[in-house]
Write an enzyme that holds these catalytic residues in place. Structure first.
Site, PDB file in Angstrom:
ATOM      1  N   LYS A  22       0.844  -1.212   0.000  1.00 47.25           N
ATOM      2  CA  LYS A  22       0.000   0.000   0.000  1.00 47.25           C
ATOM      3  C   LYS A  22       0.873   1.254   0.000  1.00 47.25           C
ATOM      4  O   LYS A  22       0.668   2.172  -0.787  1.00 47.25           O
ATOM      5  CB  LYS A  22      -0.908   0.007   1.233  1.00 47.25           C
ATOM      6  CG  LYS A  22      -1.589   1.345   1.478  1.00 47.25           C
ATOM      7  CD  LYS A  22      -2.455   1.346   2.714  1.00 47.25           C
ATOM      8  CE  LYS A  22      -1.741   1.703   3.986  1.00 47.25           C
ATOM      9  NZ  LYS A  22      -1.451   3.141   4.184  1.00 47.25           N
ATOM     10  N   ASN A  23       1.862   1.280   0.897  1.00 46.14           N
ATOM     11  CA  ASN A  23       2.648   2.502   1.056  1.00 46.14           C
ATOM     12  C   ASN A  23       3.627   2.736  -0.095  1.00 46.14           C
ATOM     13  O   ASN A  23       4.153   3.832  -0.237  1.00 46.14           O
ATOM     14  CB  ASN A  23       3.395   2.498   2.395  1.00 46.14           C
ATOM     15  CG  ASN A  23       2.451   2.795   3.558  1.00 46.14           C
ATOM     16  OD1 ASN A  23       1.278   3.118   3.339  1.00 46.14           O
ATOM     17  ND2 ASN A  23       2.952   2.682   4.773  1.00 46.14           N
ATOM     18  N   CYS A 116      -4.062  13.182  13.536  1.00 50.47           N
ATOM     19  CA  CYS A 116      -4.879  11.978  13.356  1.00 50.47           C
ATOM     20  C   CYS A 116      -4.760  11.126  14.608  1.00 50.47           C
ATOM     21  O   CYS A 116      -4.105  11.524  15.567  1.00 50.47           O
ATOM     22  CB  CYS A 116      -4.452  11.212  12.113  1.00 50.47           C
ATOM     23  SG  CYS A 116      -2.895  10.365  12.308  1.00 50.47           S
ATOM     24  N   ARG A 121       1.400  14.680  13.390  1.00 53.13           N
ATOM     25  CA  ARG A 121       1.844  14.454  12.009  1.00 53.13           C
ATOM     26  C   ARG A 121       1.849  15.710  11.132  1.00 53.13           C
ATOM     27  O   ARG A 121       1.098  15.807  10.151  1.00 53.13           O
ATOM     28  CB  ARG A 121       1.010  13.333  11.365  1.00 53.13           C
ATOM     29  CG  ARG A 121       1.059  12.063  12.184  1.00 53.13           C
ATOM     30  CD  ARG A 121       0.301  10.947  11.556  1.00 53.13           C
ATOM     31  NE  ARG A 121       1.010  10.345  10.439  1.00 53.13           N
ATOM     32  CZ  ARG A 121       0.561   9.283   9.778  1.00 53.13           C
ATOM     33  NH1 ARG A 121      -0.577   8.744  10.118  1.00 53.13           N
ATOM     34  NH2 ARG A 121       1.252   8.770   8.799  1.00 53.13           N
ATOM     35  N   ASP A 305       4.867   0.648  12.166  1.00 51.56           N
ATOM     36  CA  ASP A 305       3.655   0.017  11.629  1.00 51.56           C
ATOM     37  C   ASP A 305       3.515  -1.449  12.047  1.00 51.56           C
ATOM     38  O   ASP A 305       2.509  -2.084  11.726  1.00 51.56           O
ATOM     39  CB  ASP A 305       3.642   0.122  10.092  1.00 51.56           C
ATOM     40  CG  ASP A 305       3.282   1.518   9.619  1.00 51.56           C
ATOM     41  OD1 ASP A 305       2.943   2.357  10.460  1.00 51.56           O
ATOM     42  OD2 ASP A 305       3.335   1.759   8.388  1.00 51.56           O
ATOM     43  N   ARG A 397      -8.603  -0.248   4.855  1.00 48.62           N
ATOM     44  CA  ARG A 397      -7.733   0.755   4.222  1.00 48.62           C
ATOM     45  C   ARG A 397      -6.417   0.119   3.795  1.00 48.62           C
ATOM     46  O   ARG A 397      -5.804   0.556   2.821  1.00 48.62           O
ATOM     47  CB  ARG A 397      -7.418   1.885   5.220  1.00 48.62           C
ATOM     48  CG  ARG A 397      -8.513   2.896   5.395  1.00 48.62           C
ATOM     49  CD  ARG A 397      -8.018   4.059   6.237  1.00 48.62           C
ATOM     50  NE  ARG A 397      -6.681   4.436   5.808  1.00 48.62           N
ATOM     51  CZ  ARG A 397      -5.714   4.852   6.615  1.00 48.62           C
ATOM     52  NH1 ARG A 397      -5.923   4.967   7.897  1.00 48.62           N
ATOM     53  NH2 ARG A 397      -4.523   5.153   6.141  1.00 48.62           N
TER      54      ARG A 397
HETATM   55  C1  UD1 Z   1       4.647   6.970   6.568  1.00 48.90           C
HETATM   56  C2  UD1 Z   1       3.745   5.779   6.352  1.00 48.90           C
HETATM   57  C3  UD1 Z   1       3.168   5.291   7.684  1.00 48.90           C
HETATM   58  C4  UD1 Z   1       4.295   5.029   8.683  1.00 48.90           C
HETATM   59  C5  UD1 Z   1       5.215   6.245   8.788  1.00 48.90           C
HETATM   60  C6  UD1 Z   1       6.450   5.986   9.654  1.00 48.90           C
HETATM   61  C7  UD1 Z   1       2.861   6.145   4.134  1.00 48.90           C
HETATM   62  C8  UD1 Z   1       1.687   6.503   3.288  1.00 48.90           C
HETATM   63  N1  UD1 Z   1       2.669   6.170   5.459  1.00 48.90           N
HETATM   64  O1  UD1 Z   1       3.843   8.021   7.096  1.00 48.90           O
HETATM   65  O2  UD1 Z   1       2.448   4.096   7.448  1.00 48.90           O
HETATM   66  O3  UD1 Z   1       3.749   4.784   9.954  1.00 48.90           O
HETATM   67  O4  UD1 Z   1       5.686   6.637   7.471  1.00 48.90           O
HETATM   68  O5  UD1 Z   1       7.148   4.888   9.187  1.00 48.90           O
HETATM   69  O6  UD1 Z   1       3.915   5.816   3.624  1.00 48.90           O
HETATM   70  N2  UD1 Z   1       7.219  14.640  10.799  1.00 48.90           N
HETATM   71  C9  UD1 Z   1       7.421  15.968  11.064  1.00 48.90           C
HETATM   72  N3  UD1 Z   1       7.325  16.860  10.029  1.00 48.90           N
HETATM   73  C10 UD1 Z   1       7.051  16.464   8.742  1.00 48.90           C
HETATM   74  C11 UD1 Z   1       6.860  15.107   8.484  1.00 48.90           C
HETATM   75  C12 UD1 Z   1       6.943  14.204   9.522  1.00 48.90           C
HETATM   76  O7  UD1 Z   1       7.652  16.349  12.194  1.00 48.90           O
HETATM   77  O8  UD1 Z   1       6.985  17.334   7.857  1.00 48.90           O
HETATM   78  C13 UD1 Z   1       7.295  13.644  11.884  1.00 48.90           C
HETATM   79  C14 UD1 Z   1       5.968  12.920  12.127  1.00 48.90           C
HETATM   80  O9  UD1 Z   1       5.115  13.623  12.966  1.00 48.90           O
HETATM   81  C15 UD1 Z   1       6.444  11.611  12.731  1.00 48.90           C
HETATM   82  C16 UD1 Z   1       7.772  11.364  12.017  1.00 48.90           C
HETATM   83  O10 UD1 Z   1       8.167  12.618  11.479  1.00 48.90           O
HETATM   84  O11 UD1 Z   1       6.679  11.784  14.111  1.00 48.90           O
HETATM   85  C17 UD1 Z   1       7.712  10.347  10.902  1.00 48.90           C
HETATM   86  O12 UD1 Z   1       6.653  10.676  10.036  1.00 48.90           O
HETATM   87  P1  UD1 Z   1       6.661  10.362   8.484  1.00 48.90           P
HETATM   88  O13 UD1 Z   1       7.831   9.505   8.139  1.00 48.90           O
HETATM   89  O14 UD1 Z   1       6.502  11.647   7.730  1.00 48.90           O
HETATM   90  O15 UD1 Z   1       5.322   9.519   8.342  1.00 48.90           O
HETATM   91  P2  UD1 Z   1       4.380   9.517   7.085  1.00 48.90           P
HETATM   92  O16 UD1 Z   1       5.201   9.750   5.871  1.00 48.90           O
HETATM   93  O17 UD1 Z   1       3.207  10.396   7.329  1.00 48.90           O
END
Ligand code: UD1
Length: 418
Positions: A22-23, A116, A121, A305, A397
């Protein structure tokens, strides 16, 4: 809303085919925005999130079709540049249209995802990166409004290795003028898969999966043809915990074990045997697993995850396990539900202490997010008696036909649609 009824405490047997990731699929589908023409992607799982991404792309003006795992997207007719709140609120990954829209069309309006169930996030790292590449960005009425001429290559350092942040910047950089370097980029297999797909479309990318990614922009990309995405490592890991908690012997087909080193290492630590054969990955579990400590980390560390599913497993292990969640601040929503099934879990901040019990007992429980739902399925399959898992739309999902797959392995599982 559909619910699952599971009568647990049964050993499972047989083989299960792991679906496409999915990801990996979500960013790869948005990469079609970068190349006009007919993009063809294979092994796309039939999931609610994929359907949402389809709706979003159609809303932008693209043609989208899905047939037995093959997705065809023709993005030539994109004429709208907005990802509306209604779609973004049901799937945060909608934000992945931002980088491609800006790179290809110089404008995008994307609803801010907001917090969420598992944490705040933010997407600040995505926005800072795009600004460095020359985009002007403002936040207005809950939307990110971004504009640019042709993006220019830039040096970008991520304070945190954000997965979707890396994907957005990498996609934007493929059409930028000059070279972009992303330091402390995420190294997940899904990043490598996206890079491979973009390379197949004519992009110039080095270092994906290594922590520093270098992208030399090109003038245009051609559509992806028959790009086949990687298997879902989290679905595979979930089936591994299911085998371990039910003491079963399962064969996982279409599983890339090298993407699961941290999970496999922990499974071996608790006494589970795994054997990579020509047919797939065999997992054999005879005894009650022993306890183990886990700390979630960015890849190649233990994936957040898989945290909830592993906690369900540890709830019947011999001894006490400590699980530390370091990626998301509120990712223990499953604990209260696991407790309803008899698990002995205490939480303090981001640390959970799990004292193994002899048996879990079936109970009515509520799914709260995608992986929390998976942990309830894992627990219910081992629990004595009947469990009813409500609100399984979360599960739908991210897990393709999980009830069907489990039934084939001998599980007593029923979906009640309402
Ligand atoms: C992706 C995955 C999700 C997984 C996560 C961590 C997808 C669609 N989703 O989510 O399943 O749980 O990686 O492996 O691929 N952060 C910031 N600022 C930002 C972006 C992130 O502070 O601009 C923080 C987030 O709050 C979190 C951490 O960085 O604490 C990691 O988040 P991130 O790797 O961005 O997760 P997603 O990409 O949303």
């Amino acid at each position: 809303m559909d619910k699952l009824i599971i009568k647990g405490n049964k050993k499972l047997k047989g083989e299960v085919e792991i679906s496409g990731s999915k990801n990996a699929a979500l960013p790869i589908l948005t990469s079609s925005i970068l190349a006009e023409g007919k993009n063809i992607f294979k092994r796309i799982p039939e999931l609610r999130d994929i359907a949402t991404m389809g709706k979003l792309l159609v809303n932008l003006g693209a043609d989208f079709s899905f047939d037995k795992g093959t997705v065809i997207i023709d993005s030539s007719s994109i004429c709208n540049f907005e990802a509306p709140y209604d779609l973004v609120k049901t799937m945060r990954a909608s934000v992945l249209v931002l980088g491609p829209l800006l790179a290809k069309y110089g404008r995008a309006k994307v609803s801010l995802p907001g917090g969420c169930a598992i944490g705040q996030r933010p997407i600040n790292l995505h926005l800072i990166g795009l600004e460095k590449m020359g985009a002007s960005i403002k936040l207005e009425s809950g939307y990110v409004i971004a504009k640019t001429g042709r993006l220019t290559g830039a040096s970008i350092y991520f304070d945190i290795p954000s997965v979707t942040g890396t994907e957005n910047i990498m996609m934007a950089a493929t059409l930028a003028k000059g070279t972009t370097v992303i330091e402390n980029s995420a190294r997940e297999p899904e990043i490598v898969d996206l890079a491979n797909c973009l390379i197949s479309m004519g992009a110039n990318i080095r270092g994906a999966g290594e922590g520093i990614i270098e992208i030399e922009g090109v003038d245009s990309l051609h559509p992806a043809i028959d790009y086949e995405i990687i298997p879902d490592r989290i679905e595979a890991g979930t089936f591994m915990t299911i085998a371990a908690i039910t003491g079963s012997n399962l064969l996982l087909k279409n599983c890339r074990s090298e993407h699961l080193d941290a999970v496999i290492s922990k499974l071996k630590d608790i006494g589970i045997s795994l054997d990579l054969t020509e047919k797939g990955l065999r997992i054999m579990c005879k005894e009650t697993p022993s306890s183990v400590d886990i700390k979630t980390m960015p890849y190649p560390g233990f994936p957040t995850d898989m945290q909830a599913q592993f906690m369900a497993l540890m709830s019947i292990a011999r001894g006490t396990s400590i699980i530390r969640e370091t990626i998301f601040e509120n990712r223990f929503m499953h604990v209260a539900e696991l407790r309803r099934m008899g698990a002995d879990i205490a939480i303090e901040g981001g640390t959970a202490t799990i004292r193994g019990v002899d048996k879990l007992r079936g109970a009515p429980v509520m799914a709260t997010d995608l992986r929390a739902s998976a942990s309830l399925v894992v627990a219910a399959l081992a629990a004595k008696g009947q469990s009813t898992i409500h609100r399984i739309y979360h599960l739908d999902r991210g897990y393709e036909r999980i009830d069907e797959k489990l039934r084939k392995l001998g599980a007593d599982i029923q979906r009640i649609s309402s």
